[in-house]
Design an enzyme around this catalytic site. Structure first.
Site, PDB file in Angstrom:
ATOM      1  N   SER A   1      -5.294  -5.500   1.830  1.00 46.09           N
ATOM      2  CA  SER A   1      -5.618  -6.137   0.556  1.00 46.09           C
ATOM      3  C   SER A   1      -5.179  -5.344  -0.654  1.00 46.09           C
ATOM      4  CB  SER A   1      -7.132  -6.358   0.456  1.00 46.09           C
ATOM      5  OG  SER A   1      -7.812  -5.121   0.514  1.00 46.09           O
ATOM      6  N   CYS A   2      -5.002  -4.025  -0.514  1.00 43.88           N
ATOM      7  CA  CYS A   2      -4.829  -3.231  -1.724  1.00 43.88           C
ATOM      8  C   CYS A   2      -3.414  -2.761  -1.949  1.00 43.88           C
ATOM      9  CB  CYS A   2      -5.742  -2.014  -1.693  1.00 43.88           C
ATOM     10  SG  CYS A   2      -5.187  -0.700  -0.595  1.00 43.88           S
ATOM     11  N   GLY A   3      -2.534  -2.818  -0.962  1.00 43.13           N
ATOM     12  CA  GLY A   3      -1.225  -2.234  -1.165  1.00 43.13           C
ATOM     13  C   GLY A   3      -1.331  -0.720  -1.149  1.00 43.13           C
TER      14      GLY A   3
ATOM     15  N   CYS B   1      -2.701   1.987  -2.479  1.00 37.05           N
ATOM     16  CA  CYS B   1      -3.785   2.209  -3.428  1.00 37.05           C
ATOM     17  C   CYS B   1      -3.672   3.579  -4.076  1.00 37.05           C
ATOM     18  CB  CYS B   1      -5.126   2.088  -2.718  1.00 37.05           C
ATOM     19  SG  CYS B   1      -5.446   0.418  -2.124  1.00 37.05           S
TER      20      CYS B   1
END
Length: 283
Positions: free
Chosen positions: A114-116, A118
């Site tokens: 979900s975050c790539g 981060c």
């Protein structure tokens, strides 16, 4: 590869009636990316297009930018104690003259679906590592709102696995005329973009000038970063962008469109590429 979906038992409740049935779910497994034999990153992804995913990840990291800089990508045998190949570890070999990042324990990162990547980036980091300026040249890309509005339906029609699971993000690349060039799916929207960009790298099509990148869901900073690093001039999303994505788009010259739903959309940056009517209401 045959692990894109998996079957699981589910208890279904519909209007008070309870039943058991198998359900088709999107698969999610870790992928470790090694660079010239050294661990670099781990991401949670939907298996499939793993080599393109690794290549695209390295484009967004500023390591790769041309097909001849990529020597080879292989699955690593012996990734487990018993020596079996899990197909969850890939090793990317670069050409000898490719400058490599400093791979340290601090640099080695875990990325979620979900975050790539981060916590990595700043606007300055993207500006200094981007290979291609997003410039229009003598013939600027010019898109009508009607063309942009038609793209989400074209993307949805091309999502094969989503129809069976309802649990995948997608990224699609379109020409400036609205022709679908490529589409990739993954449990993580940033992975879907990496698969798209990685395939373009392998095919020698970078930079992706005069194209539109459409993503399902929101437009995060990581997605704007990946568009800039691949030379994409227009990024569109069916949901909202983040504030940092808008900042990056404005600084890099990227056209950023959000809330692309039906005939409505918001243009957050680079509106010169969208053929809007004169006299935009500032209220």
């Amino acid at each position: 590869m045959g692990r894109v979906t998996e079957r699981r038992r589910v208890v279904r409740v519909r209007d008070g009636a309870v039943s058991e049935r198998p359900d088709t779910l999107v698969a999610e497994e870790p992928l470790e990316i090694r660079l010239n034999g050294k661990p670099l990153a781990i991401t949670m992804r939907t298996p499939g297009d793993d080599f393109a995913l690794a290549a695209g990840f390295l484009v967004s990291e500023g390591v790769l930018g041309a097909a001849d800089e990529l020597r080879n990508i292989v699955y690593c045998a012996g990734a487990t104690a018993d020596g079996s190949n899990t197909y969850n570890v890939v090793d990317v070999t670069t050409a000898p003259d490719v400058a490599l990042p400093d791979i340290t324990l601090e640099r080695n990162v875990y990325t979620t679906s979900s975050c790539g990547l981060c916590g990595k980036a700043s606007l300055d980091a993207v500006r200094t590592t981007a290979r291609w300026p997003i410039a229009d040249g003598d013939a600027p890309v010019r898109l009508t709102p009607e063309l942009l509005a038609a793209l989400p339906d074209r993307l949805r029609a091309a999502q094969r696995v989503f129809d069976r699971t309802g649990g995948l993000h997608a990224a699609a690349l379109f020409s400036e005329d609205g022709e679908l060039i490529d589409v990739r799916e993954d449990v993580g929207r940033h992975n879907a973009v990496d698969k798209l960009v990685g395939r373009a790298l392998q095919d020698g099509r970078l930079p992706l000038a005069r194209t539109v990148l459409l993503v399902s869901g929101r437009a995060s900073f990581e997605l704007a970063q990946k568009a800039v690093m691949a030379g994409v001039p227009v990024l569109a999303a069916v949901s909202a962008p983040s504030s940092l994505a808008v900042d990056l788009a404005a600084e890099a010259g990227l056209t950023l469109v959000g809330f692309l739903r039906g005939r409505s959309m918001n243009v957050y940056a680079g509106e010169h590429r969208v053929a809007l009517r004169a006299g935009v209401d500032g209220g």
